[in-house]
Write a protein that holds these residues in place. Structure first.
Motif, PDB file in Angstrom:
ATOM      1  N   UNK A 133      73.269 -18.758  10.290  1.00  0.00           N
ATOM      2  CA  UNK A 133      74.684 -19.086  10.105  1.00  0.00           C
ATOM      3  C   UNK A 133      75.189 -18.463   8.812  1.00  0.00           C
ATOM      4  N   UNK A 134      74.368 -18.467   7.780  1.00  0.00           N
ATOM      5  CA  UNK A 134      74.738 -17.838   6.517  1.00  0.00           C
ATOM      6  C   UNK A 134      75.011 -16.352   6.685  1.00  0.00           C
ATOM      7  N   UNK A 135      74.194 -15.691   7.500  1.00  0.00           N
ATOM      8  CA  UNK A 135      74.402 -14.261   7.755  1.00  0.00           C
ATOM      9  C   UNK A 135      75.731 -14.023   8.471  1.00  0.00           C
ATOM     10  N   UNK A 136      76.051 -14.913   9.431  1.00  0.00           N
ATOM     11  CA  UNK A 136      77.310 -14.778  10.161  1.00  0.00           C
ATOM     12  C   UNK A 136      78.498 -14.983   9.232  1.00  0.00           C
ATOM     13  N   UNK A 137      78.402 -15.965   8.345  1.00  0.00           N
ATOM     14  CA  UNK A 137      79.485 -16.234   7.387  1.00  0.00           C
ATOM     15  C   UNK A 137      79.661 -15.052   6.442  1.00  0.00           C
ATOM     16  N   UNK A 138      78.556 -14.543   5.923  1.00  0.00           N
ATOM     17  CA  UNK A 138      78.621 -13.433   4.969  1.00  0.00           C
ATOM     18  C   UNK A 138      79.190 -12.179   5.618  1.00  0.00           C
ATOM     19  N   UNK A 139      78.839 -11.940   6.865  1.00  0.00           N
ATOM     20  CA  UNK A 139      79.333 -10.759   7.569  1.00  0.00           C
ATOM     21  C   UNK A 139      80.835 -10.844   7.847  1.00  0.00           C
ATOM     22  N   UNK A 140      81.302 -12.072   8.156  1.00  0.00           N
ATOM     23  CA  UNK A 140      82.713 -12.225   8.530  1.00  0.00           C
ATOM     24  C   UNK A 140      83.645 -12.406   7.336  1.00  0.00           C
ATOM     25  N   UNK A 141      83.138 -13.004   6.249  1.00  0.00           N
ATOM     26  CA  UNK A 141      84.015 -13.337   5.126  1.00  0.00           C
ATOM     27  C   UNK A 141      83.645 -12.655   3.812  1.00  0.00           C
ATOM     28  N   UNK A 142      82.487 -11.989   3.785  1.00  0.00           N
ATOM     29  CA  UNK A 142      81.958 -11.354   2.557  1.00  0.00           C
ATOM     30  C   UNK A 142      81.555 -12.380   1.502  1.00  0.00           C
ATOM     31  N   UNK A 143      81.477 -13.654   1.882  1.00  0.00           N
ATOM     32  CA  UNK A 143      81.037 -14.701   0.959  1.00  0.00           C
ATOM     33  C   UNK A 143      79.515 -14.689   0.889  1.00  0.00           C
ATOM     34  N   UNK A 144      78.931 -14.510  -0.302  1.00  0.00           N
ATOM     35  CA  UNK A 144      77.475 -14.477  -0.403  1.00  0.00           C
ATOM     36  C   UNK A 144      76.865 -15.847  -0.101  1.00  0.00           C
ATOM     37  N   UNK A 145      75.880 -15.888   0.773  1.00  0.00           N
ATOM     38  CA  UNK A 145      75.264 -17.152   1.183  1.00  0.00           C
ATOM     39  C   UNK A 145      73.802 -17.182   0.757  1.00  0.00           C
ATOM     40  N   UNK A 146      73.312 -18.382   0.478  1.00  0.00           N
ATOM     41  CA  UNK A 146      71.912 -18.557   0.088  1.00  0.00           C
ATOM     42  C   UNK A 146      71.347 -19.757   0.831  1.00  0.00           C
ATOM     43  N   UNK A 147      70.100 -19.638   1.264  1.00  0.00           N
ATOM     44  CA  UNK A 147      69.414 -20.718   1.981  1.00  0.00           C
ATOM     45  C   UNK A 147      67.994 -20.803   1.465  1.00  0.00           C
ATOM     46  N   UNK A 148      67.671 -21.886   0.765  1.00  0.00           N
ATOM     47  CA  UNK A 148      66.322 -22.057   0.243  1.00  0.00           C
ATOM     48  C   UNK A 148      65.997 -23.547   0.120  1.00  0.00           C
ATOM     49  N   UNK A 149      64.850 -23.853  -0.446  1.00  0.00           N
ATOM     50  CA  UNK A 149      64.407 -25.249  -0.562  1.00  0.00           C
ATOM     51  C   UNK A 149      65.345 -26.062  -1.447  1.00  0.00           C
ATOM     52  N   UNK A 150      65.838 -25.455  -2.517  1.00  0.00           N
ATOM     53  CA  UNK A 150      66.753 -26.167  -3.415  1.00  0.00           C
ATOM     54  C   UNK A 150      68.033 -26.569  -2.689  1.00  0.00           C
ATOM     55  N   UNK A 151      68.576 -25.651  -1.884  1.00  0.00           N
ATOM     56  CA  UNK A 151      69.787 -25.947  -1.114  1.00  0.00           C
ATOM     57  C   UNK A 151      69.522 -27.079  -0.129  1.00  0.00           C
ATOM     58  N   UNK A 152      68.337 -27.070   0.480  1.00  0.00           N
ATOM     59  CA  UNK A 152      67.981 -28.141   1.415  1.00  0.00           C
ATOM     60  C   UNK A 152      67.973 -29.504   0.747  1.00  0.00           C
ATOM     61  N   UNK A 153      67.415 -29.583  -0.456  1.00  0.00           N
ATOM     62  CA  UNK A 153      67.383 -30.849  -1.198  1.00  0.00           C
ATOM     63  C   UNK A 153      68.785 -31.266  -1.623  1.00  0.00           C
TER      64      UNK A 153
END
Length: 218
Positions: free
Chosen positions: A48-68
């Motif tokens: 989903x982050x890749x789709x958002x970044x491709x459509x809006x140019x907003x940089x997305x990050x997904x990692x353990x810290x984000x999950x917490x």
């Protein structure tokens, strides 16, 4: 409700809906170049982050810290939204979960064994979660009462005994009947009591004991 179902279906399939795109566009700074952006958007699903970044140019990050971080937001969500009560949130979550599950079942209507497969998968997940909880209890509580592992090797009984004993320094003859009831063995209950008195384990803090009790009850 219908819109919420549409959104969650899209999120589960890593699709960016127009509503989500508009929400992000209205609430985030405009970005022309991903590399020059001064912020990042945390997402739970990398696709989903890749789709958002491709459509809006907003940089997305997904990692353990984000999950917490997201877990903490979900746990305290009612504090961030005015006039939202815990009961209303739970009711909405339950209703959405039922609608989402029904939609998924209808989608796989030709697979008559789908419910059996889902039930088995759920049981496997529950077994893994239970094993994870009990391992945390054993590892954590063993710092305080290491001798208990050898006396009570069974995971379920170990958790129940830990809830009875709690701080081994306060364990006395008064709890012997309760221990005997849990273990169904008076001799083993006495062994636990004797081991607690001679234990080489370290003292335990109140907050650690609360966390151990929380895991043990699960």
């Amino acid at each position: 409700a219908a819109d919420a179902l549409e959104q969650i279906n899209a999120v589960s399939e890593a699709q960016l809906t127009d509503d989500l795109k508009n929400f992000l566009t209205m609430n985030l700074p405009k970005v022309k170049d991903v590399k020059k952006a001064k912020f990042q958007l945390g997402v739970a699903e990398p696709k989903l982050g890749s789709a958002i970044q491709e459509a809006t140019s907003v940089p997305c990050v997904c990692n353990e810290f984000i999950g917490e971080l997201l877990r903490g937001i979900r746990a305290h969500f009612t504090r961030f939204v005015d006039n939202l009560k815990d009961e209303d949130l739970r009711r909405a979550q339950l209703g959405l979960a039922h609608s989402y599950s029904r939609a998924k079942v209808k989608f796989n209507v030709n697979k008559v064994d789908n419910m059996v497969i889902q039930a088995i998968a759920l049981l496997d997940t529950l077994d893994k979660d239970i094993n994870t909880f009990i391992m945390r209890v054993r590892e954590w509580y063993s710092w305080h009462f290491p001798e208990l592992v050898k006396i009570v090797p069974d995971n379920y009984l170990y958790a129940r005994v830990a809830l009875v004993v709690k701080d081994k320094g306060s364990l006395s003859e008064e709890k012997l009947p309760e221990l005997a009831e849990v273990l169904a063995d008076e001799a083993k209950a006495q062994e636990v009591l004797d081991a607690a008195k001679a234990s080489m384990g370290q003292d335990i803090s109140a907050i650690d004991l609360i966390n151990i009790e929380t895991f043990a009850r699960r």
